[in-house]
Write an enzyme that holds these catalytic residues in place. Structure first.
Site, PDB file in Angstrom:
ATOM      1  N   GLU A 281      37.524  41.807  39.927  1.00  0.00           N
ATOM      2  CA  GLU A 281      37.958  40.389  41.549  1.00  0.00           C
ATOM      3  C   GLU A 281      39.245  41.069  42.108  1.00  0.00           C
ATOM      4  OE1 GLU A 281      35.205  37.987  40.985  1.00  0.00           O
ATOM      5  OE2 GLU A 281      36.813  36.736  42.388  1.00  0.00           O
TER       6      GLU A 281
ATOM      7  N   CYS B 289      45.279  38.244  44.983  1.00  0.00           N
ATOM      8  CA  CYS B 289      45.382  37.346  43.485  1.00  0.00           C
ATOM      9  C   CYS B 289      44.594  38.838  42.641  1.00  0.00           C
ATOM     10  CB  CYS B 289      44.581  36.642  43.210  1.00  0.00           C
ATOM     11  SG  CYS B 289      44.249  36.284  41.119  1.00  0.00           S
TER      12      CYS B 289
ATOM     13  N   CYS C 130      37.493  38.763  29.664  1.00  0.00           N
ATOM     14  CA  CYS C 130      39.388  38.245  29.107  1.00  0.00           C
ATOM     15  C   CYS C 130      38.334  37.845  27.578  1.00  0.00           C
ATOM     16  CB  CYS C 130      39.415  37.457  29.747  1.00  0.00           C
ATOM     17  SG  CYS C 130      40.564  36.413  29.679  1.00  0.00           S
TER      18      CYS C 130
ATOM     19  N   CYS D 232      38.619  30.974  27.662  1.00  0.00           N
ATOM     20  CA  CYS D 232      39.038  29.687  28.151  1.00  0.00           C
ATOM     21  C   CYS D 232      37.519  28.842  28.126  1.00  0.00           C
ATOM     22  CB  CYS D 232      39.769  29.355  29.153  1.00  0.00           C
ATOM     23  SG  CYS D 232      41.490  30.166  28.160  1.00  0.00           S
TER      24      CYS D 232
ATOM     25  N   CYS E 227      36.620  29.040  32.414  1.00  0.00           N
ATOM     26  CA  CYS E 227      37.080  30.663  33.092  1.00  0.00           C
ATOM     27  C   CYS E 227      35.771  31.228  32.986  1.00  0.00           C
ATOM     28  CB  CYS E 227      37.975  30.746  32.707  1.00  0.00           C
ATOM     29  SG  CYS E 227      37.774  32.106  33.780  1.00  0.00           S
TER      30      CYS E 227
ATOM     31  N   CYS F 144      39.104  33.218  41.343  1.00  0.00           N
ATOM     32  CA  CYS F 144      38.876  34.776  40.783  1.00  0.00           C
ATOM     33  C   CYS F 144      37.745  34.956  39.485  1.00  0.00           C
ATOM     34  CB  CYS F 144      39.514  35.290  40.669  1.00  0.00           C
ATOM     35  SG  CYS F 144      40.025  36.785  41.192  1.00  0.00           S
TER      36      CYS F 144
HETATM   37  N1  SAH Z   1      44.406  34.709  32.473  1.00  0.00           N
HETATM   38  C1  SAH Z   1      45.585  34.095  33.001  1.00  0.00           C
HETATM   39  C2  SAH Z   1      45.425  34.564  34.048  1.00  0.00           C
HETATM   40  C3  SAH Z   1      44.135  34.880  34.623  1.00  0.00           C
HETATM   41  S1  SAH Z   1      43.377  33.354  35.060  1.00  0.00           S
HETATM   42  C4  SAH Z   1      45.974  32.305  32.218  1.00  0.00           C
HETATM   43  O1  SAH Z   1      44.686  31.889  32.075  1.00  0.00           O
HETATM   44  O2  SAH Z   1      47.099  32.108  32.949  1.00  0.00           O
HETATM   45  C5  SAH Z   1      44.552  32.571  36.397  1.00  0.00           C
HETATM   46  C6  SAH Z   1      44.586  30.557  37.014  1.00  0.00           C
HETATM   47  O3  SAH Z   1      43.022  30.479  37.102  1.00  0.00           O
HETATM   48  C7  SAH Z   1      44.410  30.130  35.218  1.00  0.00           C
HETATM   49  O4  SAH Z   1      45.686  29.533  35.571  1.00  0.00           O
HETATM   50  C8  SAH Z   1      43.012  29.655  34.376  1.00  0.00           C
HETATM   51  O5  SAH Z   1      42.841  28.226  34.193  1.00  0.00           O
HETATM   52  C9  SAH Z   1      42.681  29.204  35.964  1.00  0.00           C
HETATM   53  N2  SAH Z   1      41.224  29.033  36.265  1.00  0.00           N
HETATM   54  C10 SAH Z   1      39.974  29.523  35.311  1.00  0.00           C
HETATM   55  N3  SAH Z   1      38.734  28.903  35.684  1.00  0.00           N
HETATM   56  C11 SAH Z   1      38.935  28.460  36.640  1.00  0.00           C
HETATM   57  C12 SAH Z   1      38.381  27.232  36.823  1.00  0.00           C
HETATM   58  N4  SAH Z   1      37.114  27.010  36.751  1.00  0.00           N
HETATM   59  N5  SAH Z   1      38.779  25.971  38.054  1.00  0.00           N
HETATM   60  C13 SAH Z   1      40.151  25.985  37.605  1.00  0.00           C
HETATM   61  N6  SAH Z   1      40.548  26.868  37.437  1.00  0.00           N
HETATM   62  C14 SAH Z   1      40.340  27.509  37.235  1.00  0.00           C
HETATM   63 FE1  SF4 Z   2      41.278  34.456  30.133  1.00  0.00          FE
HETATM   64 FE2  SF4 Z   2      40.202  32.637  32.348  1.00  0.00          FE
HETATM   65 FE3  SF4 Z   2      41.354  31.511  29.899  1.00  0.00          FE
HETATM   66 FE4  SF4 Z   2      42.924  32.920  31.896  1.00  0.00          FE
HETATM   67  S1  SF4 Z   2      41.645  31.291  31.674  1.00  0.00           S
HETATM   68  S2  SF4 Z   2      43.158  33.432  29.989  1.00  0.00           S
HETATM   69  S3  SF4 Z   2      41.704  35.050  32.603  1.00  0.00           S
HETATM   70  S4  SF4 Z   2      39.806  33.267  29.863  1.00  0.00           S
END
Ligand code: SAH
Ligand code: SF4
Length: 405
Positions: free
Chosen positions: A103, A124, A131, A135, A138, A355
């Site tokens: 995406e 973005c 990934c 997390c 996410c 995203c």
């Molecule tokens: N992997 C990298 C970049 C991609 S994620 C990282 O984690 O920084 C980009 C951002 O989106 C990160 O700050 C992540 O914590 C946030 N993010 C992911 N899932 C989310 C959610 N459900 N609600 C709000 N922010 C989220």
């Molecule tokens: Fe990976 Fe999502 Fe964690 Fe970013 S926030 S490191 S994309 S699992």
């Protein structure tokens, strides 16, 4: 037949953006074409609305055909577009040559005369399909890891965003690596893509308009400082205390909070650039008094910028976004500690923070049993983390790609 070569570590058809200018010049020469064709090709790729070789009319039919036999014009087989927020946001679901889906999100904002800034348009981009960090809040983490993207597959997300903007008479101003994937776990392709984006003959984008976001890959932050010092660093912090951060960002077991902050501070000293910290705000999990106090004392005096982002609800977690009043209180507490704070509202929900969700939806939902099991594990692990206990194992995604279903 298209040439099949190594792109991003596996056998996939090569696309134009996988080549740097010298490599392209060599190929053009091999095809018996004149060297000025290189400029025409790159202008067609980066500064036109052509979507295929046949759209680059300056090349003529014969050369178009020869090039089409050598490499793909775009890395994508399919582009699905979804508009949101009254046209301010465009989500792109992109199908790669092997069927993997990623995406990219395009966000437009009007000029802000108070800050003296003109209209902005930010794309973005994703750096991986899925990934491996996992997390639990996410949507991408939930998918598990499919593969790294190649430098060309990353750059083509920017090319397509620019094409959309060109039809609206707008300019792309910023690129953020905040889509699917952990960019610093695909660092060679990410650096090669930055080189393409910033090369005047290709993307021509200013280095300072590019931000890489990481969940805390310390070795990658160190390389970024040394090798691409003009790029802005964003660190996804989410928690200042290790037990909670172990749960929210499983990579914390390898590089704990102190190591991440120290790497970000060194980056900031070496580059003279302010770090941005991202904190996804989760109700009752990382917004309690102890956590906001720990965050304020951890970052006090760092001069950092903090983005507070209400969590976007995702299907597999029992968690919800923090209350707006609580986020405002925390923002004020951080400001009192000398930090610059931005509270993201709708933008976070509709765009960057969401995203990965579109791709996750398309991949199909994990089984209800897997979701229920994961929710139970998260409830137990977050209760333990809130009491300061570090859990031994990260919680595995529930699928559909990574799972324990
Ligand atoms: N992997 C990298 C970049 C991609 S994620 C990282 O984690 O920084 C980009 C951002 O989106 C990160 O700050 C992540 O914590 C946030 N993010 C992911 N899932 C989310 C959610 N459900 N609600 C709000 N922010 C989220
Ligand atoms: Fe990976 Fe999502 Fe964690 Fe970013 S926030 S490191 S994309 S699992």
């Amino acid at each position: 037949m298209k040439t099949t070569e190594m792109t991003g570590g596996s056998q996939r058809p090569l696309s134009l953006s996988d080549l740097n200018v010298n490599q392209l010049a060599a190929r053009v020469n091999d095809l018996g074409a004149e060297s000025y064709r290189v400029t025409q090709i790159l202008d067609g790729a980066w500064r036109s609305v052509a979507t295929s070789w046949s759209g680059v009319t300056t090349l003529g039919k014969l050369l178009q055909e020869r090039l089409a036999n050598e490499f793909r014009f775009s890395a994508f087989d399919e582009v699905e577009r979804q508009e949101a927020e009254d046209g301010a946001t465009t989500k792109l679901l992109l199908t790669l040559s092997d069927g993997a889906k990623v995406e990219a999100v395009l966000m437009r904002s009007p000029a802000d005369p108070r800050r003296g800034s003109g209209p902005r348009a930010t794309v973005c981009v994703s750096s991986q399909a899925g990934c491996a960090v996992g997390c639990p809040f996410c949507a991408t983490g939930e998918l598990g890891f499919t593969r790294n993207l190649s430098a060309g597959e990353i750059q083509d997300q920017v090319r397509i965003a620019r094409q959309i903007l060109r039809t609206e008479d707008r300019e792309l101003t910023n690129v953020v690596y905040m889509g699917m994937g952990e960019p610093l776990q695909n660092i060679d392709a990410v650096f090669a893509s930055i080189d393409g984006l910033t090369d005047p003959a290709r993307g021509g984008i200013g280095q300072r308009r590019i931000t890489v976001s990481t969940s805390g890959v310390v070795s990658g932050i160190e390389r970024l400082a040394k090798q691409r010092p003009q790029i802005t660093l964003a660190v996804s912090l989410h928690a200042a205390r290790n037990p909670l951060r172990d749960l929210l960002v499983p990579l914390n077991r390898k590089w704990p909070v102190e190591a991440v902050i120290s790497a970000a501070d060194s980056h900031s000293r070496a580059t003279g650039r302010r770090t941005t910290y991202e904190v996804t705000m989760i109700d009752g999990i990382n917004d309690r008094a102890e956590d906001s106090a720990a965050l304020a004392s951890l970052l006090r005096g760092s001069g950092a910028h903090v983005n507070l982002i209400p969590m976007n609800a995702v299907a597999h977690t029992p968690w919800q976004e923090s209350k707006p009043e609580r986020i405002e209180q925390i923002a004020n507490q951080l400001r009192a500690a000398g930090l610059t704070v931005t509270v993201r509202r709708n933008r976070g929900r509709e765009a960057g923070a969401a995203c990965g969700q579109l791709a996750a939806e398309k991949a199909g939902a994990p089984t209800p049993i897997a979701v229920a099991r994961r929710r139970e594990l998260l409830v137990a692990a977050s209760a333990a983390a809130l009491q300061g206990q570090r859990t031994a194992q990260p919680i595995a995604p529930s699928g559909p790609l990574g799972g324990e279903a």
